[in-house]
Design a protein around this motif. Structure first.
Motif, PDB file in Angstrom:
ATOM      1  N   ALA A   1      -4.693   3.927   1.087  1.00  0.00           N
ATOM      2  CA  ALA A   1      -3.571   3.249   1.736  1.00  0.00           C
ATOM      3  C   ALA A   1      -2.862   4.170   2.718  1.00  0.00           C
ATOM      4  CB  ALA A   1      -2.589   2.731   0.690  1.00  0.00           C
ATOM      5  N   CYS A   2      -2.690   5.439   2.347  1.00  0.00           N
ATOM      6  CA  CYS A   2      -2.040   6.413   3.239  1.00  0.00           C
ATOM      7  C   CYS A   2      -2.798   6.521   4.555  1.00  0.00           C
ATOM      8  CB  CYS A   2      -1.970   7.777   2.559  1.00  0.00           C
ATOM      9  SG  CYS A   2      -0.801   7.872   1.194  1.00  0.00           S
TER      10      CYS A   2
ATOM     11  N   ILE B   1      -3.141  -4.529   3.851  1.00  0.00           N
ATOM     12  CA  ILE B   1      -3.636  -3.340   3.146  1.00  0.00           C
ATOM     13  C   ILE B   1      -3.583  -3.555   1.637  1.00  0.00           C
ATOM     14  CG2 ILE B   1      -3.107  -0.911   2.622  1.00  0.00           C
ATOM     15  CD1 ILE B   1      -2.222  -0.616   5.553  1.00  0.00           C
ATOM     16  N   SER B   2      -2.494  -4.150   1.170  1.00  0.00           N
ATOM     17  CA  SER B   2      -2.350  -4.447  -0.254  1.00  0.00           C
ATOM     18  C   SER B   2      -3.504  -5.313  -0.746  1.00  0.00           C
ATOM     19  CB  SER B   2      -1.012  -5.151  -0.505  1.00  0.00           C
ATOM     20  OG  SER B   2      -0.947  -5.641  -1.823  1.00  0.00           O
ATOM     21  N   ASP B   3      -3.789  -6.369   0.006  1.00  0.00           N
ATOM     22  CA  ASP B   3      -4.878  -7.275  -0.374  1.00  0.00           C
ATOM     23  C   ASP B   3      -6.234  -6.594  -0.234  1.00  0.00           C
ATOM     24  OD1 ASP B   3      -5.660 -10.165  -0.978  1.00  0.00           O
ATOM     25  OD2 ASP B   3      -6.817  -9.776   0.846  1.00  0.00           O
ATOM     26  N   TYR B   4      -6.406  -5.823   0.848  1.00  0.00           N
ATOM     27  CA  TYR B   4      -7.671  -5.132   1.118  1.00  0.00           C
ATOM     28  C   TYR B   4      -8.028  -4.165  -0.014  1.00  0.00           C
ATOM     29  CZ  TYR B   4     -10.958  -2.010   3.535  1.00  0.00           C
ATOM     30  OH  TYR B   4     -12.057  -1.242   3.879  1.00  0.00           O
ATOM     31  N   LEU B   5      -7.005  -3.515  -0.580  1.00  0.00           N
ATOM     32  CA  LEU B   5      -7.239  -2.527  -1.633  1.00  0.00           C
ATOM     33  C   LEU B   5      -7.232  -3.126  -3.035  1.00  0.00           C
ATOM     34  CD1 LEU B   5      -5.165   0.471  -0.235  1.00  0.00           C
ATOM     35  CD2 LEU B   5      -7.642   0.191  -0.238  1.00  0.00           C
ATOM     36  N   GLY B   6      -7.140  -4.445  -3.105  1.00  0.00           N
ATOM     37  CA  GLY B   6      -7.300  -5.101  -4.391  1.00  0.00           C
ATOM     38  C   GLY B   6      -6.036  -5.296  -5.196  1.00  0.00           C
ATOM     39  N   PHE B   7      -4.854  -5.112  -4.586  1.00  0.00           N
ATOM     40  CA  PHE B   7      -3.617  -5.316  -5.338  1.00  0.00           C
ATOM     41  C   PHE B   7      -3.239  -6.792  -5.422  1.00  0.00           C
ATOM     42  CE2 PHE B   7      -3.143  -0.807  -4.376  1.00  0.00           C
ATOM     43  CZ  PHE B   7      -2.612  -0.324  -5.556  1.00  0.00           C
ATOM     44  N   TYR B   8      -3.453  -7.532  -4.345  1.00  0.00           N
ATOM     45  CA  TYR B   8      -3.187  -8.972  -4.281  1.00  0.00           C
ATOM     46  C   TYR B   8      -1.720  -9.331  -4.476  1.00  0.00           C
ATOM     47  CZ  TYR B   8      -8.216  -8.761  -4.920  1.00  0.00           C
ATOM     48  OH  TYR B   8      -9.539  -8.454  -4.783  1.00  0.00           O
ATOM     49  N   ASP B   9      -0.854  -8.362  -4.605  1.00  0.00           N
ATOM     50  CA  ASP B   9       0.587  -8.581  -4.761  1.00  0.00           C
ATOM     51  C   ASP B   9       1.273  -7.437  -4.017  1.00  0.00           C
ATOM     52  OD1 ASP B   9       3.250  -8.599  -5.538  1.00  0.00           O
ATOM     53  OD2 ASP B   9       2.830  -9.268  -7.578  1.00  0.00           O
TER      54      ASP B   9
ATOM     55  N   SER C   1       8.330   4.734   0.201  1.00  0.00           N
ATOM     56  CA  SER C   1       7.730   3.404   0.304  1.00  0.00           C
ATOM     57  C   SER C   1       6.617   3.401   1.351  1.00  0.00           C
ATOM     58  CB  SER C   1       8.790   2.377   0.693  1.00  0.00           C
ATOM     59  OG  SER C   1       9.185   2.561   2.043  1.00  0.00           O
ATOM     60  N   PRO C   2       5.713   2.407   1.295  1.00  0.00           N
ATOM     61  CA  PRO C   2       4.670   2.311   2.321  1.00  0.00           C
ATOM     62  C   PRO C   2       5.242   2.208   3.733  1.00  0.00           C
ATOM     63  CG  PRO C   2       4.178   0.840   0.492  1.00  0.00           C
ATOM     64  CD  PRO C   2       5.547   1.382   0.249  1.00  0.00           C
ATOM     65  N   ARG C   3       6.325   1.450   3.891  1.00  0.00           N
ATOM     66  CA  ARG C   3       6.926   1.279   5.217  1.00  0.00           C
ATOM     67  C   ARG C   3       7.474   2.606   5.749  1.00  0.00           C
ATOM     68  NH1 ARG C   3       7.286  -3.162   7.565  1.00  0.00           N
ATOM     69  NH2 ARG C   3       7.101  -4.344   5.621  1.00  0.00           N
ATOM     70  N   GLU C   4       8.130   3.375   4.867  1.00  0.00           N
ATOM     71  CA  GLU C   4       8.662   4.684   5.276  1.00  0.00           C
ATOM     72  C   GLU C   4       7.522   5.625   5.647  1.00  0.00           C
ATOM     73  OE1 GLU C   4      12.755   5.253   2.698  1.00  0.00           O
ATOM     74  OE2 GLU C   4      10.835   5.381   1.639  1.00  0.00           O
TER      75      GLU C   4
ATOM     76  N   SER D   1      -4.711   2.703  11.132  1.00  0.00           N
ATOM     77  CA  SER D   1      -5.275   1.377  11.369  1.00  0.00           C
ATOM     78  C   SER D   1      -4.175   0.443  11.861  1.00  0.00           C
ATOM     79  CB  SER D   1      -5.907   0.816  10.090  1.00  0.00           C
ATOM     80  OG  SER D   1      -4.918   0.297   9.219  1.00  0.00           O
ATOM     81  N   ASN D   2      -4.574  -0.752  12.284  1.00  0.00           N
ATOM     82  CA  ASN D   2      -3.614  -1.766  12.732  1.00  0.00           C
ATOM     83  C   ASN D   2      -3.272  -2.760  11.620  1.00  0.00           C
ATOM     84  OD1 ASN D   2      -3.475  -0.777  15.403  1.00  0.00           O
ATOM     85  ND2 ASN D   2      -5.409  -1.801  15.907  1.00  0.00           N
TER      86      ASN D   2
END
Length: 271
Positions: free
Chosen positions: A217-218, A231-239, A254-257, A224-225
């Motif tokens: 994710a980092c 990214i959450s869905d791509y990595l299998g979190f689905y939430d 946080s991911p946004r930060e 990436s765009n």
């Protein structure tokens, strides 16, 4: 017992990638060093003692050691080296107190390698918050080395079970991995599977899975765009909210930060 307080300052983090004629002259180092050999072999001389370090091994070299090194038999190698200074008020890591060179061949070397790679990349990127984040990663590596050094030898069959699980998770970390699937992989019960993996690696399978996903994710957040939800869905979190909580627990922001800091750092480097 009071918890140890360790203040770290980075000298550098390096990656030697198949450098022909690599070598270091004999010198007394003024920092601590952790070396992880990814490919090949390296011949060191530490305090006038020859030490051969091989693929999958990690060596700690304490400050004020007399050190030199060269390619073994003239063949190049790959390795990460982490150089750091240490200001200790109260240290509860025995090998840092003893300041003796040692080598371990960790059962979870791939995880050590990933942490070293992330450390190397993040420090070179000069990203916002990177010192705070990288200090946490280095402390994790130091602590895991202490555990590896002190634990009793794991029986070979237990080690094989854990390695099989680890390899499976690394190949399928984007998928939904159930403990029952891992149990079937080694033909053991789910509870035994969790216990054996934690005994060998120091993490539960789900913790290991989360660390792999967050490391990826980092990379995706900055390079990436993809937006955070994708990214959450791509990595299998689905939430997305669960992904954000997991990311912050591991990375401390946080991911946004993290994304904002990484993009700003890339933009400043391009100027």
């Amino acid at each position: 017992m009071e918890e140890g307080i360790i203040i770290l300052e980075f000298e550098s983090a390096n990656f030697d990638n198949m450098i022909h004629n690599w070598g270091m002259i004999k010198d007394t180092i003024t920092f601590h060093v952790i070396v992880l050999v990814v490919e090949g072999k390296v011949l060191y001389n530490i305090n006038n003692e020859e030490i051969l370090l091989e693929k999958g091994e990690i060596m700690y070299i304490p400050k004020y050691s007399l050190r030199s090194g060269e390619n073994f038999s003239g063949k190049p190698h790959q390795k990460y080296t982490i150089l750091f200074h240490l200001e200790e008020e109260r240290i509860d890591i025995p090998y840092l107190l003893q300041r003796q060179c040692f080598i371990v061949k960790p059962r979870n070397f791939e995880y050590f390698k990933q942490r070293a790679e992330f450390l190397y990349t993040d420090l070179r990127g000069n990203k916002k918050y990177n010192d705070f984040i990288c200090q946490g990663i280095l402390k994790e590596i130091i602590g895991m080395l202490a555990r590896e050094k002190e634990e009793n030898e794991i029986p070979p069959m237990k080690l094989k079970y854990a390695q099989d699980i680890q390899e499976y998770i690394m190949k399928h970390y984007r998928n939904n991995i159930e403990i029952n699937n891992l149990a079937k992989l080694i033909q053991k019960s789910p509870n035994y599977t969790i216990a054996i993996f934690k005994e060998v690696t120091g993490q539960s399978p789900i913790q290991y899975l989360h660390h792999l996903r967050i490391l990826e994710a980092c990379n995706l957040l900055v390079n990436s765009n993809m937006d955070i939800a994708y990214i959450s869905d791509y990595l299998g979190f689905y939430d997305t909210s669960y992904f954000s909580r997991t990311f912050k627990k591991i990375m401390s922001i946080s991911p946004r930060e993290y994304q904002k800091a990484g993009i700003e750092a890339k933009a400043s480097n391009d100027i």
